[in-house]
Design a protein around this motif. Structure first.
Motif, PDB file in Angstrom:
ATOM      1  N   PRO A  84       0.831  -1.205   0.000  1.00  0.00           N
ATOM      2  CA  PRO A  84       0.000   0.000   0.000  1.00  0.00           C
ATOM      3  C   PRO A  84       0.867   1.258   0.000  1.00  0.00           C
ATOM      4  CG  PRO A  84      -0.865  -1.600   1.554  1.00  0.00           C
ATOM      5  CD  PRO A  84       0.451  -2.134   1.089  1.00  0.00           C
ATOM      6  N   GLY A  85       0.433   2.249  -0.776  1.00  0.00           N
ATOM      7  CA  GLY A  85       1.171   3.489  -0.888  1.00  0.00           C
ATOM      8  C   GLY A  85       2.096   3.546  -2.093  1.00  0.00           C
TER       9      GLY A  85
ATOM     10  N   ASP B 205      -4.110   1.393  -2.632  1.00  0.00           N
ATOM     11  CA  ASP B 205      -4.725   1.641  -1.323  1.00  0.00           C
ATOM     12  C   ASP B 205      -4.586   0.445  -0.402  1.00  0.00           C
ATOM     13  OD1 ASP B 205      -5.504   4.251  -1.506  1.00  0.00           O
ATOM     14  OD2 ASP B 205      -7.560   3.830  -2.147  1.00  0.00           O
ATOM     15  N   ALA B 206      -4.742  -0.776  -0.962  1.00  0.00           N
ATOM     16  CA  ALA B 206      -4.694  -1.974  -0.120  1.00  0.00           C
ATOM     17  C   ALA B 206      -4.342  -3.187  -0.979  1.00  0.00           C
ATOM     18  CB  ALA B 206      -6.032  -2.198   0.586  1.00  0.00           C
ATOM     19  N   VAL B 207      -3.713  -4.173  -0.330  1.00  0.00           N
ATOM     20  CA  VAL B 207      -3.404  -5.465  -0.947  1.00  0.00           C
ATOM     21  C   VAL B 207      -4.216  -6.511  -0.194  1.00  0.00           C
ATOM     22  CG1 VAL B 207      -1.613  -7.134  -1.545  1.00  0.00           C
ATOM     23  CG2 VAL B 207      -1.074  -4.677  -1.525  1.00  0.00           C
TER      24      VAL B 207
ATOM     25  N   ASP C   9       0.597  -6.349   4.435  1.00  0.00           N
ATOM     26  CA  ASP C   9       1.494  -5.194   4.435  1.00  0.00           C
ATOM     27  C   ASP C   9       2.263  -5.123   3.125  1.00  0.00           C
ATOM     28  OD1 ASP C   9       0.731  -4.506   7.003  1.00  0.00           O
ATOM     29  OD2 ASP C   9       2.315  -5.707   7.933  1.00  0.00           O
ATOM     30  N   ARG C  10       2.539  -6.300   2.540  1.00  0.00           N
ATOM     31  CA  ARG C  10       3.207  -6.377   1.249  1.00  0.00           C
ATOM     32  C   ARG C  10       2.852  -7.701   0.583  1.00  0.00           C
ATOM     33  NH1 ARG C  10       7.030  -3.972  -1.741  1.00  0.00           N
ATOM     34  NH2 ARG C  10       7.299  -2.377  -0.130  1.00  0.00           N
ATOM     35  N   GLY C  11       2.462  -7.635  -0.678  1.00  0.00           N
ATOM     36  CA  GLY C  11       2.195  -8.840  -1.444  1.00  0.00           C
ATOM     37  C   GLY C  11       3.406  -9.202  -2.280  1.00  0.00           C
TER      38      GLY C  11
ATOM     39  N   ALA D  11      -5.764  -9.172  -4.484  1.00  0.00           N
ATOM     40  CA  ALA D  11      -6.613  -8.186  -5.161  1.00  0.00           C
ATOM     41  C   ALA D  11      -6.129  -6.811  -4.720  1.00  0.00           C
ATOM     42  CB  ALA D  11      -8.082  -8.383  -4.808  1.00  0.00           C
ATOM     43  N   LEU D  12      -5.805  -5.968  -5.684  1.00  0.00           N
ATOM     44  CA  LEU D  12      -5.328  -4.625  -5.374  1.00  0.00           C
ATOM     45  C   LEU D  12      -6.467  -3.626  -5.441  1.00  0.00           C
ATOM     46  CD1 LEU D  12      -1.936  -4.334  -7.313  1.00  0.00           C
ATOM     47  CD2 LEU D  12      -2.378  -5.283  -5.039  1.00  0.00           C
ATOM     48  N   ARG D  13      -6.555  -2.799  -4.416  1.00  0.00           N
ATOM     49  CA  ARG D  13      -7.456  -1.646  -4.446  1.00  0.00           C
ATOM     50  C   ARG D  13      -6.625  -0.415  -4.777  1.00  0.00           C
ATOM     51  NH1 ARG D  13     -10.207  -1.467   1.154  1.00  0.00           N
ATOM     52  NH2 ARG D  13      -8.843  -3.195   1.759  1.00  0.00           N
TER      53      ARG D  13
END
Length: 422
Positions: free
Chosen positions: A257-258, A273-275, A283-285, A292-294
């Protein structure tokens, strides 16, 4: 119900490995031994194996029957298909691909090893390296399998002779110098008797390394290499929850994220925004996780698109130079052949414009060719109707690989390793 209380490995510790070697070198017996001695058989499987072995008058369990599932295999005593088996120990989960030894089943070897983290090449200690052993080592190198184990089998039939083992390993090392194999481990075993398969053997005190299973449990699997790649499989929308995520399997690198990503083919950028995963946010994919990425921005993203690292995007290619293993028994691959090319989650129409050369997978010699027949491997040029977003195979096995599909039957007819993309 299993023969012992089950133990479960961490979910992220999966190791995919393929076994290969010459006919009768003991691939199926080795896998049967791994399953049996690691207590990974169900009670009814073990009972069935004991009954079948007794009916045949065998003094020992015929462990090869656990993988030689096809009737034709049992009649001929060879493996002709890719048999996949799953088992796990307290330290790791495994998926095994038992691949054929015969030259006419080269395509099956390619299929089984294409997704492997490690390949085991078995060699009969009595015979040393054979043409088929060399072929499978070449294919492992061609497919960029990152780790290889040379399992010198049937050591019991040479009296557990140390010199026989070292002679084979020296010959193998000399042969593989040209294959760019970086991580090769040699282990002396007897699959039939179980020496150095699951437990270390007292019959070979001169060997101080790990057993095969110990090595498989300890070997590191690192997929978080190269720039970030996420071929999109599906856009998840939940209007009642105002949710939109773009799902797929991470094919390279990592994302958090970020961080900023680039969308192809639009060329638009957005921050993550989120993984998300089925088990919650990360926290990290990392590759090869399914996520799924937002995204912060509203971008039109669909199946076949790619989310990738901003500074290191893949090539948007409409022309490919590729190594192809031809798999069709009905026709040869010739210039003008029209196919569908499936690359990650994208399918496009394609035409073969040139067949340039054929590879002899035993001698590593390359020669000119006008066509590729069943199980041939060679270099071809392919033109695409629409671009695919790819990398060279040597940099990323996932985004650098593809399959060719027959337009009429929809059968898979070729495996593609992308060398150059334009």
């Amino acid at each position: 119900m299993t023969t012992t209380e089950p133990v479960f490995a961490p979910a992220d510790s999966l190791l995919r490995f393929a076994t290969a070697g010459a006919v009768d070198d003991g691939k199926s017996t080795l896998i049967g031994r791994l399953l049996h001695d690691s207590k990974s058989l169900l009670a009814d499987q073990l009972e069935q194996l004991e009954v079948a072995s007794k009916e045949r008058g065998d003094e020992q369990l015929d462990l090869a029957m656990l993988t030689d599932g096809l009737r034709a295999e049992r009649e001929q005593g060879i493996t002709i298909d890719v048999a996949h088996r799953y088992f796990e120990t307290a330290r790791r989960a495994f998926i095994i691909a038992d691949t054929p030894g015969h030259a006419q089943y080269t395509r099956n070897m390619v299929t089984g090893a294409s997704t492997a983290d490690l390949a085991i090449v078995l060699v009969d200690a009595r015979n040393g390296l054979t043409e088929q052993s060399r072929r499978h080592a070449v294919l492992a190198g061609l497919l960029r399998v990152p780790r290889l184990v040379l399992a010198v089998n049937k050591m019991d039939l040479v009296g557990y002779d140390e010199s026989a083992f070292h002679s084979i390993t020296a010959e193998f090392a000399a042969f593989t110098e040209r294959l760019n194999l970086q991580d090769v481990t040699a282990i002396p075993i007897s699959a039939l008797r179980g020496d150095n398969v699951v437990d270390r053997s007292v019959t070979m005190p001169w060997y101080e390394g790990p057993s095969l299973l110990e090595h498989l449990e300890q070997v590191e699997v690192t997929d978080e290499t190269g720039p970030f790649r996420l071929p999109v499989q599906y856009a998840i929308r939940a209007q009642d929850e105002d949710y939109r995520g773009y799902a797929g399997q991470i094919a390279g690198g990592s994302i958090a994220p970020g961080e900023e990503v680039l969308h192809l083919p639009s060329g638009m950028r957005s921050r993550v925004d989120a993984v998300d995963t089925a088990d919650g946010e990360l926290d990290r994919g990392r590759a090869p996780q399914s996520v799924a990425l937002r995204l912060a921005e509203d971008i039109d993203v669909g199946r076949g698109d790619v989310l990738c690292a901003v500074g290191q995007p893949p090539v948007a290619a409409e022309e490919l130079t590729a190594t192809v293993c031809w798999m069709s028994p009905k026709s040869a691959l010739t210039p003008g052949t029209r196919v569908l090319l499936k690359h990650t989650t994208r399918v496009v129409k394609a035409i073969v414009t040139e067949v340039r050369e054929r590879l002899d997978v035993t001698t590593l010699e390359r020669g000119p060719a006008e066509s590729l027949e069943l199980n041939d491997i060679g270099e071809v040029a392919i033109r695409l109707a629409q671009p695919v977003f790819c990398d060279p195979y040597e940099r990323n096995r996932f985004t650098g690989g593809a399959v060719l599909i027959d337009e009429s039957s929809h059968a898979t007819v070729g495996a593609v390793l992308i060398r150059e993309a334009h």
